[in-house]
Design a protein around this motif. Structure first.
Motif, mmCIF file in Angstrom:
data_model
loop_
_atom_site.group_PDB
_atom_site.id
_atom_site.type_symbol
_atom_site.label_atom_id
_atom_site.label_comp_id
_atom_site.label_asym_id
_atom_site.label_seq_id
_atom_site.Cartn_x
_atom_site.Cartn_y
_atom_site.Cartn_z
ATOM 1 N N GLU A 25 -75.800 10.373 -8.173
ATOM 2 C CA GLU A 25 -75.473 11.598 -8.917
ATOM 3 C C GLU A 25 -75.768 11.440 -10.405
ATOM 4 O O GLU A 25 -76.241 12.380 -11.053
ATOM 5 C CB GLU A 25 -74.010 11.995 -8.693
ATOM 6 C CG GLU A 25 -73.713 12.464 -7.285
ATOM 7 C CD GLU A 25 -74.497 13.701 -6.871
ATOM 8 O OE1 GLU A 25 -74.810 14.556 -7.725
ATOM 9 O OE2 GLU A 25 -74.813 13.812 -5.668
ATOM 10 N N LYS A 26 -75.508 10.256 -10.945
ATOM 11 C CA LYS A 26 -75.805 10.005 -12.359
ATOM 12 C C LYS A 26 -77.319 10.095 -12.601
ATOM 13 O O LYS A 26 -77.761 10.711 -13.572
ATOM 14 C CB LYS A 26 -75.271 8.634 -12.774
ATOM 15 C CG LYS A 26 -75.405 8.352 -14.246
ATOM 16 C CD LYS A 26 -74.756 7.020 -14.608
ATOM 17 C CE LYS A 26 -74.908 6.766 -16.095
ATOM 18 N NZ LYS A 26 -74.297 5.509 -16.492
ATOM 19 N N ALA A 27 -78.097 9.513 -11.709
ATOM 20 C CA ALA A 27 -79.559 9.582 -11.830
ATOM 21 C C ALA A 27 -80.032 11.027 -11.688
ATOM 22 O O ALA A 27 -80.937 11.472 -12.409
ATOM 23 C CB ALA A 27 -80.223 8.702 -10.775
ATOM 24 N N LYS A 28 -79.400 11.765 -10.797
ATOM 25 C CA LYS A 28 -79.762 13.167 -10.574
ATOM 26 C C LYS A 28 -79.472 14.001 -11.823
ATOM 27 O O LYS A 28 -80.292 14.819 -12.236
ATOM 28 C CB LYS A 28 -78.976 13.696 -9.368
ATOM 29 C CG LYS A 28 -79.518 14.938 -8.744
ATOM 30 C CD LYS A 28 -78.756 15.206 -7.446
ATOM 31 C CE LYS A 28 -79.154 16.530 -6.861
ATOM 32 N NZ LYS A 28 -78.410 16.814 -5.633
ATOM 33 N N VAL A 33 -84.062 10.622 -10.713
ATOM 34 C CA VAL A 33 -83.987 10.165 -9.327
ATOM 35 C C VAL A 33 -85.345 9.606 -8.930
ATOM 36 O O VAL A 33 -86.371 10.262 -9.099
ATOM 37 C CB VAL A 33 -83.573 11.317 -8.377
ATOM 38 C CG1 VAL A 33 -83.647 10.875 -6.925
ATOM 39 C CG2 VAL A 33 -82.186 11.813 -8.721
ATOM 40 N N THR A 34 -85.325 8.385 -8.428
ATOM 41 C CA THR A 34 -86.550 7.758 -7.924
ATOM 42 C C THR A 34 -86.471 7.702 -6.403
ATOM 43 O O THR A 34 -85.385 7.840 -5.820
ATOM 44 C CB THR A 34 -86.697 6.324 -8.471
ATOM 45 O OG1 THR A 34 -85.614 5.526 -7.957
ATOM 46 C CG2 THR A 34 -86.700 6.297 -9.998
ATOM 47 N N ASP A 35 -87.611 7.475 -5.777
ATOM 48 C CA ASP A 35 -87.606 7.322 -4.322
ATOM 49 C C ASP A 35 -86.731 6.139 -3.924
ATOM 50 O O ASP A 35 -86.061 6.183 -2.894
ATOM 51 C CB ASP A 35 -89.026 7.126 -3.791
ATOM 52 C CG ASP A 35 -89.840 8.407 -3.820
ATOM 53 O OD1 ASP A 35 -89.265 9.492 -4.094
ATOM 54 O OD2 ASP A 35 -91.061 8.327 -3.576
ATOM 55 N N GLU A 36 -86.717 5.100 -4.755
ATOM 56 C CA GLU A 36 -85.938 3.909 -4.440
ATOM 57 C C GLU A 36 -84.438 4.197 -4.450
ATOM 58 O O GLU A 36 -83.729 3.825 -3.517
ATOM 59 C CB GLU A 36 -86.260 2.763 -5.405
ATOM 60 C CG GLU A 36 -87.647 2.195 -5.235
ATOM 61 C CD GLU A 36 -88.754 3.058 -5.852
ATOM 62 O OE1 GLU A 36 -88.474 3.928 -6.714
ATOM 63 O OE2 GLU A 36 -89.914 2.875 -5.446
ATOM 64 N N ASN A 37 -83.941 4.869 -5.513
ATOM 65 C CA ASN A 37 -82.493 5.108 -5.514
ATOM 66 C C ASN A 37 -82.109 6.207 -4.517
ATOM 67 O O ASN A 37 -81.016 6.198 -3.973
ATOM 68 C CB ASN A 37 -81.899 5.323 -6.908
ATOM 69 C CG ASN A 37 -82.415 6.491 -7.669
ATOM 70 O OD1 ASN A 37 -82.968 7.436 -7.106
ATOM 71 N ND2 ASN A 37 -82.252 6.446 -8.977
ATOM 72 N N LYS A 38 -83.014 7.121 -4.235
ATOM 73 C CA LYS A 38 -82.754 8.137 -3.216
ATOM 74 C C LYS A 38 -82.671 7.476 -1.834
ATOM 75 O O LYS A 38 -81.782 7.784 -1.035
ATOM 76 C CB LYS A 38 -83.855 9.195 -3.237
ATOM 77 C CG LYS A 38 -83.559 10.426 -2.434
ATOM 78 C CD LYS A 38 -84.709 11.424 -2.589
ATOM 79 C CE LYS A 38 -84.247 12.843 -2.525
ATOM 80 N NZ LYS A 38 -85.351 13.792 -2.706
#
Length: 163
Positions: A25-28, A33-38
């Motif tokens: 959520e913080k990255a969003k 948002v990267t494919d890796e954290n998603k």
């Protein structure tokens, strides 16, 4: 096969899931948002005890699948779509995904092990649909095989797999 059984039964704690959710959520919020954290968050969600989390994880995996052109990465996403569906007890759907992988990569040990465990659970649960799934799977693989070989693991192929 024991390791696959353990993995399918492994459940993350709600606290662990919330930790991953906070990072995602913080990255969003930061539009980072990267494919890796998603993927990390999706993989976490499909290991939840809550079906709503597993469904959310599957949705993220479908988004990742649709957003990549790499056949190798698409195969990984299909594997985890199978994994999540197996966790939900959606064995027929899981088998369709696994059969698609094994059609292209008959030697894929990870997919074979998961398919063996899914089949074992279907047998254990007296799953009536298994015969139907096997027959439909044979027909499906013929149709999907052409799509997969013609254009890699395309969005059309995954749409067909979900039917």
């Amino acid at each position: 096969m024991e390791e696959t059984k353990l993995l399918l039964d492994d459940v993350l704690s709600p606290a662990e899931i919330e930790r991953y959710r906070a990072v995602y959520e913080k990255a969003k919020e930061a539009n980072r948002v990267t494919d890796e954290n998603k993927f990390s968050f999706a993989y976490c969600l499909v290991r939840s005890k809550a079906k709503s989390d597993i469904h959310a994880g599957l949705s993220l995996l479908r988004e990742l699948y649709d957003g990549t052109k790499s056949d190798e990465i698409k195969r990984d996403y299909i594997y985890y779509l199978a994994f999540g569906n197996a966790r939900l007890g959606e064995f027929e759907v899981a088998l369709k995904f696994l059969d698609a992988i094994l059609h292209l990569e008959p030697g894929n040990h990870q997919a074979k092990k998961l398919k063996d465990e899914v089949t074992r659970r279907m047998d254990r649960d007296g799953y009536v649909g298994m015969g139907i799934a096997a027959g439909a799977g044979a027909l499906l693989i013929g149709g999907v095989g052409g799509l997969l070989f013609a254009g890699g693991l395309t969005a059309a192929a995954i749409a067909l797999l979900k039917k």
